[in-house]
Each structure stands twice: as structure tokens, then as C-alpha cells.
Design an enzyme around this catalytic site. Structure first.
Site, PDB file in Angstrom:
ATOM      1  CD  GLU A 158      42.349  51.853  37.180  1.00 49.36           C
ATOM      2  OE1 GLU A 158      41.664  52.804  37.581  1.00 49.36           O
ATOM      3  OE2 GLU A 158      42.193  50.684  37.581  1.00 49.36           O
ATOM      4  CD  GLU A 276      44.512  45.673  39.442  1.00 54.36           C
ATOM      5  OE1 GLU A 276      43.281  45.856  39.529  1.00 54.36           O
ATOM      6  OE2 GLU A 276      45.341  46.601  39.472  1.00 54.36           O
ATOM      7  CB  SER A 625      22.841   1.739  36.669  1.00 55.62           C
ATOM      8  OG  SER A 625      23.140   2.778  37.548  1.00 55.62           O
TER       9      SER A 625
HETATM   10  C1  XIL Z   1      40.415  47.997  44.453  1.00 58.59           C
HETATM   11  C2  XIL Z   1      40.455  47.266  45.762  1.00 58.59           C
HETATM   12  O1  XIL Z   1      40.441  45.894  45.529  1.00 58.59           O
HETATM   13  C3  XIL Z   1      39.285  47.683  46.603  1.00 58.59           C
HETATM   14  O2  XIL Z   1      39.369  47.097  47.895  1.00 58.59           O
HETATM   15  C4  XIL Z   1      39.236  49.180  46.720  1.00 58.59           C
HETATM   16  O3  XIL Z   1      38.079  49.583  47.428  1.00 58.59           O
HETATM   17  C5  XIL Z   1      39.225  49.828  45.371  1.00 58.59           C
HETATM   18  O4  XIL Z   1      40.339  49.360  44.635  1.00 58.59           O
HETATM   19  N1  XIL Z   1      42.071  48.457  39.691  1.00 58.59           N
HETATM   20  C6  XIL Z   1      43.135  48.574  40.532  1.00 58.59           C
HETATM   21  C7  XIL Z   1      43.028  48.166  41.942  1.00 58.59           C
HETATM   22  O5  XIL Z   1      44.241  48.911  40.080  1.00 58.59           O
HETATM   23  O6  XIL Z   1      43.833  48.916  42.797  1.00 58.59           O
HETATM   24  C8  XIL Z   1      41.615  48.224  42.411  1.00 58.59           C
HETATM   25  O7  XIL Z   1      41.565  47.693  43.727  1.00 58.59           O
HETATM   26  C9  XIL Z   1      40.714  47.473  41.455  1.00 58.59           C
HETATM   27  C10 XIL Z   1      40.756  48.085  40.090  1.00 58.59           C
END
Ligand code: XIL
Length: 723
Positions: A158, A276, A625
Site C-alpha cells: 500500500e 486478500e 401440487s
Molecule cells: C488487516 C487485518 O485483517 C486486521 O485484523 C488488522 O486489524 C488490520 O489489518 N490490507 C492488508 C491487510 O494488507 O494486512 C489488512 O489486514 C487488511 C487490508
């Protein structure tokens, strides 16, 4: 028990969208289904790999894993010289033991980072050289520890800005930076990205190194990511892959944007991972750590349908790009674990880790005919309102819809395939919603409705027919044998009239439709003809208009008479009082009140006002039915009234139900081949073996719908009133 089974049968189609679907392919798993495409991964926490049921689900369905939080800098390296390996090690050990591939996540991120790296003991900012030294040590230590098991790392997470904002620098408006203004960026510019990848590559030259980001399909951010990776690669930075986070929602991104992003990234890298994936059931998307946690209520069925559809569409695109996509990882195991909160319902497994409908939408892609060629020979549905082009049908049985609702967020047509709750339309550039069923529909008549942003309405393009206790939209899919229920020029037509008869038992004037054959009322050799009568009942949710309209009862009779297949008879169709039966109280349904209306009020009325042969051997009762259920109850209780019985998708008689074999001259039982044909055939055999006059009929290629019953009437009518 019998009643419950029967009604379950009647309503299974109508209510399919509300229950959890039974697994159509037990034993099949996500990872098996995708073995020729890409790995299927899951982000896990420590519990997911230690609670036996959860660990079993991970092993069963997934062949790739990512630690959700436990390998992040904040978790393993919270302070200078402090390392916490427990949770990360337990996840790595689980992967090792079970032969599950492990992606590493993540080495350098603005969030959940080891922020101590930016300051010295006294809290003063450090120089970038000190920061790099610390980052290098961090990356080397983590990568080395898991070298044997982690094959790919999200190295930088990011680093690109969501929006580019021009800003004033020294009084001059400068174009904004494409980078996120993180502490990393403020200290080092974009050099930190290059450094992080270099450190990771030094530590493990064999690991695949990824740049990972969200909103990666947004055309602006996509191009910024592309430009950054390209620039880095040209400078020799070892970026091997792009991680598309895939935090999507039920409304977007569009298939076009996802496809375009993958296509564009594939120009730079040989490896794309969807890292994700989750699909929120609201309008939010992305990886920002601020979001609403969903409303505390069960997922509305239309939202589930939108989610199933979105999963279905995006996996279609992923499969198309299998050459470059090696892994698709869901962000969390079940809705209960979701970082978005359980009430966003974003995953394939629910809060009890049970597969949702979306699981089947993803897993069972081969079962749908998605790749079939749709013939472009669509014509307006024959039931359309005057001048309306849509809905349309084609010769293969596909239906195409068009709805003008420019401000709507979603439009779903309840007709569809694969138990996915319908066909989700998409808005075109003119604000018009269009869509085609994913495959051919069963031939014949179907009820349907639209769900626009959760509200149920009819399609203004077509006529309405009474079903599901309301006037529903109707569509007619071409059937190979459709001529038998169509009006013909060369055929004499009978008369369909409405009669209003007094019902003392209910204190109401009730309505029936009466079909009289073309010869009704004509003198034959100077004599008035009298006719037998069939009392024909509709199903649950329907009424006395259902057989005459969508059932085409009168037209079928005219055609059979014209072909000489039957001796003319009268058909009486009245409301069977079925729609007041509430779910949960079906076992209490006796049809007693209707029996009184039918046998004690309507039959005498018809015999008085029409030219009938008023005796049992000229009287039949049949129903579809729930109307079949009524037929069975009433014919058995009143054997002196009816001599011929018909159950159309309405259950069966058992030999012991018939007290006297002479009480009945025909037991006709039928259903569609997509219902329970074995039950019909077995019961018919048993009745015959007991010496009873039973006939079974199966309508090929149809389910619990009107083509089954139109055909059943066609098959049954010639067998009635035979001495
Ligand atoms: C998230 C986790 O799922 C949460 O438990 C935590 O509180 C915050 O981070 N992008 C990412 C992940 O790359 O690492 C993030 O994960 C969600 C967004």
C-alpha cells in the site's frame, strides 16, 4: 408427515432461495475445483490453525495460506531488539506439517509497522540510513526464519495514494504525488520501496517478491501502481509479482475494470496473486482500516444473491487469466473471522464455518453453462405487454431482460440457474439494466419478479399471472411441443366463463371458471347433450385464474377435442382456499372447509346450472401440487362424489388408501422429470400390483412448473370418463 413432505415438495422451488442449499457435489473442495487454475488461499489467525474444526476446514479447502497479522512488523518486531515469534511460528509449522504453501505478509507497510524504526532512543527522528539499516535487519531476520516454508512475500504494502491531489509547494500549485504520504515516503521518497525489495531479495533470492495494494482495479490507482512497478523494474528492483488485494463489494468493481487491471499488470509481471479477497455486502471497498462493521442482522436474500453473482463473475475473470494468476487468497476463513466484522458477511463460509451459497458459486463453476454460445435469435416473450420488446427469449431457452431504473443500485430477476437466486442485471452506460440468464431455462411458463434494491416489483414488460399469492410476471420459454397449448385457426373453440356462486358455509360469493366444449348447448339428433365434469385445482400461491390463464386449460381441451383424442367434457376451476395456510401450520391443513365449498356447494351449483351428467362416473377431480393434496384428501373422504382422481406433482395414493377397488376408475399421477419421478413410477407400480387402475406420467425436462401440468392435463384428459 405426508402433508409436510408434500408441501415441502410443492414449495421447494419457490423457497429454494431461503434455505441453505444441499451440497450438490459432496466431497468436492475449492482447491480441487481449481487445481488446473490456481491455488486457493486463506488468511489465518492462530485459532484457525489450532481449533480442530477450523484447522480441518483450512486443510480441506485450501492449499495456500497467509498469516493475517502474525508476520507483520508490529507483531513480530514490536520494539528494538524484541522479537515475538510464537504466533507466526505456529502458522508456519501448520503450513509445514500440512504441506500448505505459505505466502509471507508483509515486510514494509505504513500500518501495523515497527514504528520505532523511525526514531532514536530519545524519540528524535532518525536519518534514512539508520532506518534502512533497521529495515534491512528486520527483513533479513524474518525472511531467513521462514525461508524453508514461505515461497512468496508481500514486500511493500500500500505505498500508492488512493487519490492524487495537486498541492501548493512554495506558493506554486504542483501536481500531487502518486505515492501515499507515509512516514516511509516522507523520510525516503520512493527509494524505500526499492530498498525493501533489495533487502528481501538478498535474504532469499528464491522467494517471489510482491508489491501488494488495494483499490487496484480503480483505473487511476491501477495506472499509478503500474507506473511505479515499471519504474522500479527499469531501475533493476526485483519485483516479481503484483498482489491485488481484492477487497471488493457486491456492486463493484466491474468485470471490465478487474479484467483491465489484470491485463495491464500482466504486461509487467509473470505472477499476479489475488491476496486478500472478500466481497462486502455494502458499498464500501478497499483496504483502508476505517469502515463500517455492517448492520447487525442476517444477510438479506437479495444481498446474498448479489454476492453470489459477484463471486461468480470475478472468478470467471480470474480463471480466464489463469496463466498469470497463481493464487487467489480469501482474507479470513469464515465471516466470524472477517476483519470487516461478521455483519459484512464477505466470505464463502458463514459464522459457523458452514459453506454459503457463494461457496458453491465459486466451487461449482463447471456445472454452469457459462461458456456456451448464446444464439442471437431473441424475440419478444409471447406474454409481453403491447408493444414491449423485453423480456426476450431465444430458441435455446435463454431469457434476456431489460429494465429502466437509472438510479437503482441493483436489479435482480428472480429467474436464473444454479440455485443462485436469479439473474443479476448490470447497468449499461445509458443507465439501463440488462442481462441474460446464465443458461437455458426449462421450457414452458415461469413466474418471476424483479428485486430492485431489495424491493420486489413486477417487470413492466410482461403480463402478470397469479402465483406465490400475488400477481407475478410471466415468461414463456419455447417448448418443443408448444403447439398443444396454443390456439389454432383450424380448431373450434369452447367457452370459458366466470360463474359467481353462493357459498353458505363461508358466507361469500365465490368465483369459478367453467370451460364448456365447442359442442356445448348444441342439439345432436334433436337432443340436448350432457357432459361429464372435471374439477381441476391449482397449487399453493395460485388461484382460480391459474389453470385458465397460465395453465391454458381451455386451449388444451379445444385442441384435444379437435384431434378426436377426447370426448368433450366440462372443466371447472375454482379457488382451493390454499393460500391462507401458513408455513409452520401445514400439518394442520385438512382441506375440510374447501371440501364443503366444493362438494356441497359448487358441485350442486354446477349440476343445476350446466348440462352435466350429475353422477360420480361422470365426475373427476384433479389438482396440481397443493391442489393434488386436496384432491387426495377429498376424493378419499368423498368416494361417492368423484370416480377419477388426478395428482399432478401432488403426491401419490398408496394401495391401502383405496378402501374399495371399485370406487375409482382412474388414478392418474404425474410430475416433471426434475421432480421425483421415481416416487411416481414406484407408486403407480404398487397401485397396479394391487389391481388398481393407475397411470403414471413423467414430463421430460421440466420441474415443478406449469409445463409439467399442461402436459399432465393433455395426458390425463383422454383417460377420463372411460367406462
Ligand atoms: C488487516 C487485518 O485483517 C486486521 O485484523 C488488522 O486489524 C488490520 O489489518 N490490507 C492488508 C491487510 O494488507 O494486512 C489488512 O489486514 C487488511 C487490508
Amino acid at each position: 408427515m405426508l402433508l409436510t413432505t408434500l408441501l415441502a415438495l410443492c414449495c421447494s422451488t419457490l423457497f429454494a432461495q431461503w434455505g441453505p442449499a444441499p451440497d450438490p457435489f459432496p466431497g468436492k473442495t475449492l482447491k480441487d475445483a481449481y487445481k488446473d487454475y490456481f491455488m486457493i488461499g486463506v488468511a489465518v489467525n492462530r485459532l484457525n490453525v489450532s481449533v480442530p474444526e477450523q484447522a480441518a476446514l483450512v486443510r480441506q479447502e485450501f492449499n495456500s495460506m497467509t498469516a493475517e497479522n502474525d508476520m507483520k512488523p508490529v507483531s513480530v518486531h514490536p520494539a528494538v531488539g524484541v522479537w515475538h515469534w510464537g504466533a507466526a511460528d505456529s502458522i508456519a509449522d501448520f503450513a509445514r506439517k500440512n504441506g500448505i504453501k505459505l505466502r509471507g505478509h508483509c515486510l514494509c507497510w505504513h500500518s501495523q509497522f515497527a514504528d520505532w524504526m523511525f526514531t532514536d532512543k530519545k524519540g528524535r527522528p532518525v536519518k534514512k540510513e539508520v532506518f534502512y539499516q533497521r529495515l534491512r535487519e528486520h527483513i533479513h531476520t524474518v525472511v531467513n526464519r521462514y525461508k524453508d516454508v514461505v515461497y512468496a512475500w508481500d514486500v511493500v504494502n500500500e505505498a500508492i495514494a488512493d487519490n492524487v491531489r495537486p498541492r501548493f509547494v512554495n506558493g506554486k500549485l504542483e501536481p500531487g504525488t502518486p505515492y501515499r504520504e507515509s512516514r516511509h515516503f516522507q523520510l525516503c521518497g520512493d527509494e524505500f520501496i526499492a530498498k525493501a525489495f533489495e533487502f528481501a531479495h538478498e535474504a532469499d533470492p528464491n522467494a517471489l517478491l510482491f508489491y501488494n495494494d488495494y483499490n487496484e482495479c480503480d483505473p487511476g490507482k491501477r495506472d499509478r501502481i503500474y507506473n511505479m512497478v515499471k519504474k522500479m523494474q527499469e531501475a533493476g528492483v526485483p519485483i516479481h509479482g503484483i498482489g491485488m488485494q481484492g477487497h471488493y463489494n457486491i456492486y463493484g468493481p466491474s468485470e471490465e475494470d478487474i479484467d483491465a487491471a489484470i491485463t495491464k499488470y500482466a504486461q509487467l509481471v509473470k505472477h499476479i496473486h489475488i491476496t486478500e479477497l472478500d466481497i462486502r455486502t455494502n458499498t464500501e471497498m478497499g483496504g483502508q482500516l476505517q469502515f463500517s462493521r455492517g448492520e447487525q442482522k442476517p444477510l438479506a436474500p437479495y444481498l446474498q444473491t448479489l454476492q453470489d453473482d459477484q463471486y461468480n463473475r470475478i472468478f470467471k475473470i480470474f480463471r480466464k487469466h489463469k496463466d498469470v494468476i497463481d493464487c487467489v487468497t480469501f482474507w479470513n476463513l469464515g465471516d466470524r473471522d472477517s476483519w470487516l466484522g461478521v455483519n459484512n458477511h464477505p466470505l464463502l463460509f458463514d459464522e459457523q464455518y458452514k459453506p454459503k451459497r457463494s461457496y458453491y458459486a465459486v466451487r461449482d463453476f463447471e456445472a454452469t453453462s457459462a461458456n456456451a454460445t448464446v444464439k442471437e435469435d431473441f424475440v419478444p416473450n409471447p406474454l409481453n405487454q403491447p408493444g414491449q420488446q423485453y423480456p426476450m427469449v431465444n430458441s435455446q431457452g435463454y431469457a434476456r431482460f431489460r429494465v429502466v431504473a437509472p438510479d437503482a443500485k441493483s436489479v435482480i430477476v428472480s429467474l436464473g440457474l444454479g440455485g443462485r437466486g436469479g439473474t443479476v442485471l448490470r447497468k449499461d452506460k445509458d443507465g439501463v439494466w440488462t442481462g441474460t440468464t446464465e443458461g437455458p431455462m426449462d421450457p414452458g411458463f415461469h413466474y418471476y419478479h424483479l428485486t430492485i434494491d431489495g424491493g420486489v416489483v413486477n417487470d413492466p414488460g410482461t403480463h402478470n399471472f397469479f402465483g406465490s399469492c400475488r400477481w407475478e410476471s410471466g415468461i414463456e420459454i419455447p417448448a418443443p411441443d408448444q403447439d398443444f397449448y396454443q390456439t389454432r385457426m383450424d380448431v373450434a373453440h369452447g367457452n370459458l366463463q366466470q360463474v359467481l356462486f353462493p357459498s353458505a358455509s363461508t358466507g361469500e360469493v365465490k368465483r369459478a371458471f367453467v370451460y364448456t366444449p365447442p359442442t356445448y348447448g348444441k342439439l345432436v339428433k334433436g337432443k340436448q347433450q350432457r357432459f361429464p365434469v372435471l374439477y381441476l385445482q391449482h397449487g399453493w400461491g395460485e388461484n382460480e385464474t391459474s389453470w385458465p390463464l397460465q395453465g391454458c386449460a381451455g386451449i388444451i381441451m379445444d385442441n384435444l377435442i379437435a384431434e378426436g383424442k377426447i370426448q368433450p367434457f366440462i372443466v371447472v376451476m375454482t379457488y382451493g382456499m390454499t393460500n391462507d395456510v401458513k408455513f409452520g401450520h401445514i400439518g394442520e391443513f385438512t382441506a375440510k372447509e374447501f371440501e364443503t365449498v366444493l362438494v356441497d356447494e359448487l358441485v350442486p351449483y354446477i349440476d343445476k346450472h350446466f348440462l352435466t351428467k350429475p353422477d360420480k362416473w361422470n365426475r373427476a377431480m384433479a389438482g396440481l401440487s397443493m391442489g393434488g393434496m386436496e384432491t387426495k384428501l377429498i376424493t378419499l373422504r368423498r368416494p361417492e362424489v368423484f370416480g377419477y382422481y388426478g395428482l399432478l406433482s401432488g403426491g401419490q395414493y398408496a394401495p391401502e388408501d383405496i378402501k374399495d377397488p371399485k370406487q375409482v376408475r382412474l388414478i392418474f399421477q404425474s410430475c416433471g422429470s426434475k421432480e421425483r419421478p421415481d416416487a411416481i413410477m414406484q407408486s403407480t407400480e404398487a397401485l397396479k400390483a394391487a389391481g388398481l387402475p393407475a397411470v403414471g406420467y413423467i414430463s421430460e425436462g421440466t420441474a415443478h412448473e406449469f409445463l409439467t401440468w399442461r402436459r399432465s392435463l393433455r395426458e390425463m384428459a383422454p383417460l377420463l370418463f372411460k367406462k
